[in-house]
Design a protein around this motif. Structure first.
Motif, mmCIF file in Angstrom:
data_model
loop_
_atom_site.group_PDB
_atom_site.id
_atom_site.type_symbol
_atom_site.label_atom_id
_atom_site.label_comp_id
_atom_site.label_asym_id
_atom_site.label_seq_id
_atom_site.Cartn_x
_atom_site.Cartn_y
_atom_site.Cartn_z
ATOM 1 N N UNK A 39 41.654 58.722 32.251
ATOM 2 C CA UNK A 39 42.187 57.511 32.872
ATOM 3 C C UNK A 39 42.911 57.893 34.157
ATOM 4 N N UNK A 40 42.378 57.480 35.312
ATOM 5 C CA UNK A 40 43.025 57.793 36.583
ATOM 6 C C UNK A 40 43.574 56.543 37.275
ATOM 7 N N UNK A 41 43.081 55.376 36.907
ATOM 8 C CA UNK A 41 43.607 54.102 37.389
ATOM 9 C C UNK A 41 44.081 53.288 36.189
ATOM 10 N N UNK A 42 44.760 52.198 36.469
ATOM 11 C CA UNK A 42 45.138 51.298 35.388
ATOM 12 C C UNK A 42 43.878 50.679 34.780
ATOM 13 N N UNK A 43 44.026 50.152 33.557
ATOM 14 C CA UNK A 43 42.862 49.742 32.776
ATOM 15 C C UNK A 43 42.036 48.641 33.439
ATOM 16 N N UNK A 44 42.605 47.864 34.347
ATOM 17 C CA UNK A 44 41.863 46.766 34.948
ATOM 18 C C UNK A 44 41.093 47.110 36.206
ATOM 19 N N UNK A 45 41.027 48.386 36.553
ATOM 20 C CA UNK A 45 40.432 48.774 37.838
ATOM 21 C C UNK A 45 39.031 49.359 37.629
ATOM 22 N N UNK A 46 38.040 48.795 38.331
ATOM 23 C CA UNK A 46 36.675 49.318 38.339
ATOM 24 C C UNK A 46 36.231 49.483 39.790
ATOM 25 N N UNK A 47 35.642 50.629 40.092
ATOM 26 C CA UNK A 47 35.202 50.956 41.456
ATOM 27 C C UNK A 47 33.724 51.302 41.400
ATOM 28 N N UNK B 178 28.469 61.509 50.210
ATOM 29 C CA UNK B 178 29.119 60.295 50.696
ATOM 30 C C UNK B 178 28.697 59.128 49.817
ATOM 31 N N UNK B 179 29.603 58.195 49.534
ATOM 32 C CA UNK B 179 29.186 56.962 48.868
ATOM 33 C C UNK B 179 28.444 56.066 49.844
ATOM 34 N N UNK B 180 27.916 54.972 49.336
ATOM 35 C CA UNK B 180 27.263 53.981 50.197
ATOM 36 C C UNK B 180 28.185 52.765 50.306
ATOM 37 N N UNK B 181 27.761 51.622 49.788
ATOM 38 C CA UNK B 181 28.614 50.427 49.808
ATOM 39 C C UNK B 181 29.611 50.521 48.648
ATOM 40 N N UNK B 182 30.775 51.048 48.958
ATOM 41 C CA UNK B 182 31.793 51.315 47.944
ATOM 42 C C UNK B 182 32.735 50.121 47.848
ATOM 43 N N UNK B 183 33.082 49.719 46.620
ATOM 44 C CA UNK B 183 34.014 48.600 46.496
ATOM 45 C C UNK B 183 34.783 48.667 45.183
ATOM 46 N N UNK B 184 35.975 48.106 45.231
ATOM 47 C CA UNK B 184 36.792 47.904 44.037
ATOM 48 C C UNK B 184 36.591 46.471 43.578
ATOM 49 N N UNK B 185 36.274 46.283 42.320
ATOM 50 C CA UNK B 185 36.068 44.938 41.815
ATOM 51 C C UNK B 185 37.352 44.115 41.918
ATOM 52 N N UNK B 186 37.182 42.815 42.095
ATOM 53 C CA UNK B 186 38.331 41.913 42.163
ATOM 54 C C UNK B 186 39.085 41.898 40.840
ATOM 55 N N UNK C 295 33.348 49.901 53.080
ATOM 56 C CA UNK C 295 34.166 50.045 51.881
ATOM 57 C C UNK C 295 35.028 48.798 51.763
ATOM 58 N N UNK C 296 34.998 48.147 50.608
ATOM 59 C CA UNK C 296 35.680 46.869 50.447
ATOM 60 C C UNK C 296 36.584 46.886 49.217
ATOM 61 N N UNK C 297 37.784 46.347 49.401
ATOM 62 C CA UNK C 297 38.734 46.211 48.300
ATOM 63 C C UNK C 297 39.409 44.851 48.419
ATOM 64 N N UNK C 298 39.912 44.326 47.316
ATOM 65 C CA UNK C 298 40.780 43.149 47.414
ATOM 66 C C UNK C 298 42.165 43.577 47.889
ATOM 67 N N UNK C 299 43.059 42.631 48.033
ATOM 68 C CA UNK C 299 44.462 42.964 48.273
ATOM 69 C C UNK C 299 44.974 43.794 47.091
#
Length: 449
Positions: A274-282, A347-355, A434-438
């Motif tokens: 576990x490296x992020x909190x449980x609600x985080x998916x990348x 390198x990643x491609x279209x990298x994003x963190x889920x909302x 690379x896209x992330x929410x706030x």
């Protein structure tokens, strides 16, 4: 410019030449690009440029020895000399037991995925000027804007081809369009600040209206004028999506195969934990239609597919090219990336963190005193320890709402703890590579300059 098929054949031809010259194995990259960009400042044309390039890169192997060479001189004599020089260099290079092409049985075969990266179009200088002028005019029309750094627009088309001596040859084309504006607000004696807005798209039809881009730039600059000082201490920090994507850059650097093989990563022993909190998916999605970093195959000819790097907080994979995979006793993951010169990295491609699940207003509602970061300055990140310290600018958060602008402060922490204390909002948009929410991170150390 050559067609993708012609580019593929050009790369395959130089691989065949290398084999005839004595290489045991080889791969080659052919890259071509044609671009035009234009800038406007205060309504007047400031600069216009056009570039065209064709480059060829060759990597050869003689046993476990390898060498890489590249050229933009594609004449017959230059290519012949390039091949001979590469083979001669490889024979004198030190041995590397991890070097080699990707596993042959893993190569991509069949039709590539349809990614809609090339609309086949172009824009004239007059059309680009109209876009740039519209963006700057809209930015300057925002009340409170006092000066301009200009508006810009660009259009390009590129072709990338790869061929290997053990059975892969492929190529694809991509177009790209962009519009930007950058303006200043305030005055020199009373806290002048700049800000910008830009948008980029693979297809002209998907590019935002320049007036919207300019208006956003102007409003951002005005909001930042006459900044105060941030509160010092351990407080919550909110990352605007424009800058929050940099956190994923630190993640991918830490899980790159070379970093793991060299033991230079702060996540060295973190796979499967576990490296992020449980609600985080990348996630990484190379198949996103008309994505800014979509690709049908990786830099070694392997197929690519969507993958979760982090699932519900758990680190699921490293990013591996063939060399680092061999060194770690694993399989390559389809993340090899390379330019014309040298061998592949990753390198990643279209990298994003889920909302996440909460609106931005809810994310900040319980913050009595914090900062909302819209700009990061400097590169104070240690990839080995995870220590993080960067200059920043943005806004204070007071009583759960965004308050006045602040500047010249630093935010500091350690990426391991920052990742675990991270909460995403529900406002994810796909605007960049690379896209992330706030993002909210608890308890970072903030210090005023």
């Amino acid at each position: 410019m050559l067609t993708p098929d012609q580019a593929r054949d050009r790369a395959a031809d130089i691989v065949a030449r290398a084999a005839r010259a004595g290489a045991d194995a080889a791969d080659a990259v052919f890259a071509a690009d044609a671009a035009i960009d234009l800038s406007i400042r205060l309504g007047a044309l400031e600069d216009v440029g056009r570039s065209e390039s064709e480059e060829l890169g060759l990597r050869v192997f003689v046993g476990r020895r390898s060498a890489s060479v590249s050229t933009s001189d594609l004449s017959e004599g230059a290519v012949t000399a390039l091949v001979e020089r590469a083979v001669a260099m490889a024979r004198e290079a030190p041995e590397d037991r991890w070097a080699g092409l990707a596993p042959q049985e893993r190569l991509m075969h069949g039709a590539p995925p349809l990614l809609d990266l090339d609309d086949g179009g172009t824009l004239t200088p007059a059309e680009l000027r109209e876009l740039a002028a519209a963006a700057e005019d809209a930015a300057r029309a925002v009340p409170g804007v006092t000066n301009s750094e200009g508006g810009g627009a660009s259009a390009s088309r590129s072709i990338w081809a790869l061929a290997t001596s053990h059975g892969f040859a492929g190529a694809y084309a991509a177009t790209a369009y962009s519009v930007s504006a950058s303006v200043l607000a305030g005055d020199a004696g009373n806290g002048m600040e700049r800000d910008y807005a830009h948008h980029a798209a693979r297809r002209r039809a998907h590019l935002e209206d320049p007036e919207e881009i300019g208006r956003r730039a102007g409003e951002r600059a005005v909001a930042r004028a006459n900044p105060g000082r941030a509160t010092a201490g351990a407080i919550p920090v909110i990352f605007d999506p424009r800058v929050g994507g940099s956190l994923l850059g630190h993640l991918t650097g830490a899980i790159a195969g070379q970093s793991i093989a060299r033991k230079t990563s702060f996540l060295l022993d973190a796979l499967g934990t576990q490296v992020f909190s449980a609600g985080v998916t990348i996630r990484d999605d190379p198949h996103r239609p008309h994505g800014l970093r979509s690709r049908p195959f990786d830099g070694e000819g392997l197929p690519v597919s969507p993958v979760a790097l982090v699932e519900n907080g758990m680190l699921e994979t490293w990013l591996l090219d063939s060399g680092s995979a061999r060194q770690l006793g694993l399989e390559p993951t389809g993340h090899a990336a390379r330019g014309v010169g040298g061998g592949p990295g990753v390198s990643p491609s279209n990298l994003f963190m889920e909302a996440g699940d909460v609106p931005v207003a809810t994310l900040i509602a319980d913050i009595a005193d914090g900062v909302y970061v819209t700009e990061l300055i400097g590169q104070g990140v240690n990839g080995v320890t995870g220590d993080y310290s960067r200059g920043a600018a943005g806004f204070r958060i007071v009583g759960g709402v965004i308050a006045g602008p602040v500047a010249e402060f630093t935010i500091a922490g350690n990426l391991k703890q920052m990742f675990r204390e991270l909460t995403p909002a529900n406002d994810l948009e796909f605007r960049y590579g690379t896209n992330v929410p706030t993002i909210r991170i608890e308890g970072m150390t903030v210090a005023s300059g």
